[in-house]
Design a protein around this motif. Structure first.
Motif, mmCIF file in Angstrom:
data_model
loop_
_atom_site.group_PDB
_atom_site.id
_atom_site.type_symbol
_atom_site.label_atom_id
_atom_site.label_comp_id
_atom_site.label_asym_id
_atom_site.label_seq_id
_atom_site.Cartn_x
_atom_site.Cartn_y
_atom_site.Cartn_z
ATOM 1 N N HIS A 87 0.843 -1.199 0.000
ATOM 2 C CA HIS A 87 0.000 0.000 0.000
ATOM 3 C C HIS A 87 0.879 1.250 0.000
ATOM 4 N N TYR A 88 0.798 2.023 -1.070
ATOM 5 C CA TYR A 88 1.508 3.293 -1.163
ATOM 6 C C TYR A 88 0.493 4.384 -0.832
ATOM 7 N N VAL A 89 0.679 5.039 0.308
ATOM 8 C CA VAL A 89 -0.296 5.991 0.830
ATOM 9 C C VAL A 89 0.132 7.429 0.521
ATOM 10 N N ASN A 90 -0.825 8.220 0.065
ATOM 11 C CA ASN A 90 -0.597 9.641 -0.148
ATOM 12 C C ASN A 90 -1.199 10.378 1.051
ATOM 13 N N ALA A 91 -0.340 10.837 1.968
ATOM 14 C CA ALA A 91 -0.789 11.459 3.224
ATOM 15 C C ALA A 91 -1.656 12.683 2.969
ATOM 16 N N ARG A 92 -1.318 13.471 1.988
ATOM 17 C CA ARG A 92 -2.104 14.682 1.708
ATOM 18 C C ARG A 92 -3.529 14.319 1.312
ATOM 19 N N LEU A 93 -3.694 13.285 0.518
ATOM 20 C CA LEU A 93 -5.031 12.881 0.099
ATOM 21 C C LEU A 93 -5.796 12.244 1.254
ATOM 22 N N VAL A 94 -5.105 11.518 2.135
ATOM 23 C CA VAL A 94 -5.759 10.930 3.302
ATOM 24 C C VAL A 94 -6.269 12.032 4.227
ATOM 25 N N GLU A 95 -5.495 13.067 4.404
ATOM 26 C CA GLU A 95 -5.886 14.172 5.291
ATOM 27 C C GLU A 95 -7.055 14.979 4.738
ATOM 28 N N ASP A 96 -7.242 14.970 3.440
ATOM 29 C CA ASP A 96 -8.357 15.679 2.810
ATOM 30 C C ASP A 96 -9.592 14.784 2.925
ATOM 31 N N PRO A 97 -10.661 15.236 3.602
ATOM 32 C CA PRO A 97 -11.820 14.369 3.812
ATOM 33 C C PRO A 97 -12.648 14.088 2.552
ATOM 34 N N ALA A 98 -12.413 14.826 1.483
ATOM 35 C CA ALA A 98 -13.167 14.596 0.249
ATOM 36 C C ALA A 98 -12.700 13.312 -0.424
ATOM 37 N N ILE A 99 -13.641 12.604 -1.030
ATOM 38 C CA ILE A 99 -13.335 11.424 -1.832
ATOM 39 C C ILE A 99 -13.428 11.865 -3.282
ATOM 40 N N SER A 100 -12.344 11.738 -4.004
ATOM 41 C CA SER A 100 -12.300 12.166 -5.393
ATOM 42 C C SER A 100 -12.015 10.967 -6.294
ATOM 43 N N LEU A 101 -12.859 10.760 -7.268
ATOM 44 C CA LEU A 101 -12.793 9.601 -8.142
ATOM 45 C C LEU A 101 -11.409 9.345 -8.726
ATOM 46 N N LEU A 102 -10.764 10.374 -9.219
ATOM 47 C CA LEU A 102 -9.482 10.203 -9.902
ATOM 48 C C LEU A 102 -8.283 10.483 -9.000
ATOM 49 N N ARG A 103 -8.522 10.560 -7.691
ATOM 50 C CA ARG A 103 -7.441 10.817 -6.750
ATOM 51 C C ARG A 103 -7.537 9.846 -5.569
ATOM 52 N N PRO A 104 -7.336 8.558 -5.804
ATOM 53 C CA PRO A 104 -7.392 7.600 -4.692
ATOM 54 C C PRO A 104 -6.280 7.875 -3.686
ATOM 55 N N GLU A 105 -6.605 7.676 -2.428
ATOM 56 C CA GLU A 105 -5.647 7.931 -1.358
ATOM 57 C C GLU A 105 -4.510 6.922 -1.337
ATOM 58 N N ILE A 106 -4.757 5.728 -1.851
ATOM 59 C CA ILE A 106 -3.769 4.653 -1.784
ATOM 60 C C ILE A 106 -3.680 3.931 -3.130
ATOM 61 N N LEU A 107 -2.462 3.601 -3.538
ATOM 62 C CA LEU A 107 -2.224 2.745 -4.698
ATOM 63 C C LEU A 107 -1.705 1.413 -4.161
ATOM 64 N N VAL A 108 -2.243 0.316 -4.657
ATOM 65 C CA VAL A 108 -1.870 -1.011 -4.161
ATOM 66 C C VAL A 108 -1.083 -1.738 -5.258
ATOM 67 N N TYR A 109 0.175 -2.026 -4.938
ATOM 68 C CA TYR A 109 1.058 -2.726 -5.870
ATOM 69 C C TYR A 109 1.165 -4.191 -5.453
ATOM 70 N N VAL A 110 1.120 -5.067 -6.438
ATOM 71 C CA VAL A 110 1.207 -6.502 -6.170
ATOM 72 C C VAL A 110 2.571 -7.016 -6.620
#
Length: 190
Positions: A86-109
């Motif tokens: 899980h690659y987390v973007n702290a700035r997006l996590v701190e923003d309470p809005a959910i934005s379709l094209l701005r997921p808070e986390i990218l999951v690499y397998v």
């Protein structure tokens, strides 16, 4: 944690409406609603550049070496599955809005050759009241309710809701299921 560059957010913006944190308050922008196949194609297109984890890191997603795999099996003996890194973007996590094209986390397998490839995105919203027993602020996106509220996955992290979308790695259990039976983490040397 790394913070996303100011321009990263503007690169994600497109013709898709942003979702708000509350189900009852979910509203489309002035743009027409997008059907599932269209939003899925647009989301895949927007995430395509993040197939390379180094690009994600340059856009504020923090690299991790912890690979998530469930230690449990189902009642029929089938393994629950894995998620990956899980690659987390702290700035997006701190923003309470959910934005379709701005997921808070990218999951690499794991790619089976020591590398990583983008498998899923994860949307995350911290629970407003930090109580597991209430869910009156459960978000919804793509007509799917987020899972949770869930306990913290790490010490010091908040109670939260999340929604996985398996964009680039097929999940036999479904597009929005958190665990993917086709994901296995590398075994650590003893």
């Amino acid at each position: 944690m790394l913070l996303a560059s100011a321009c990263a957010g503007s690169l994600f913006l497109g013709a898709l409406p942003a979702a708000t944190a509350h189900t009852e308050a979910t509203k489309a922008s002035s743009h027409a609603p997008v059907s599932q196949p269209e939003w899925l194609d647009q989301l895949r297109g927007a995430m395509e550049r993040f197939r390379d984890p180094r690009v994600a890191e340059r856009h504020g997603y923090k690299r991790t070496n912890a690979c998530s795999e469930s230690p449990f099996t189902l009642a029929n003996g089938t393994r629950v599955g894995g998620m990956g890194y899980h690659y987390v973007n702290a700035r997006l996590v701190e923003d309470p809005a959910i934005s379709l094209l701005r997921p808070e986390i990218l999951v690499y397998v794991p790619d089976g050759r020591g590398g990583r490839k983008l498998g899923a995105v994860e949307y995350l919203k911290n629970d407003d009241d930090q109580l597991i027993s209430t869910a009156n602020d459960r978000p919804e996106l793509f007509g799917q309710q987020f899972q949770g509220p869930s306990e913290p996955h790490e010490n010091g992290k908040p109670i939260h809701y999340d929604l996985h979308v398996w964009l680039f790695k097929h999940n036999p259990r479904g597009l929005f299921e958190p665990w993917n039976v086709r994901v296995t983490c590398p075994r650590q040397a003893a």
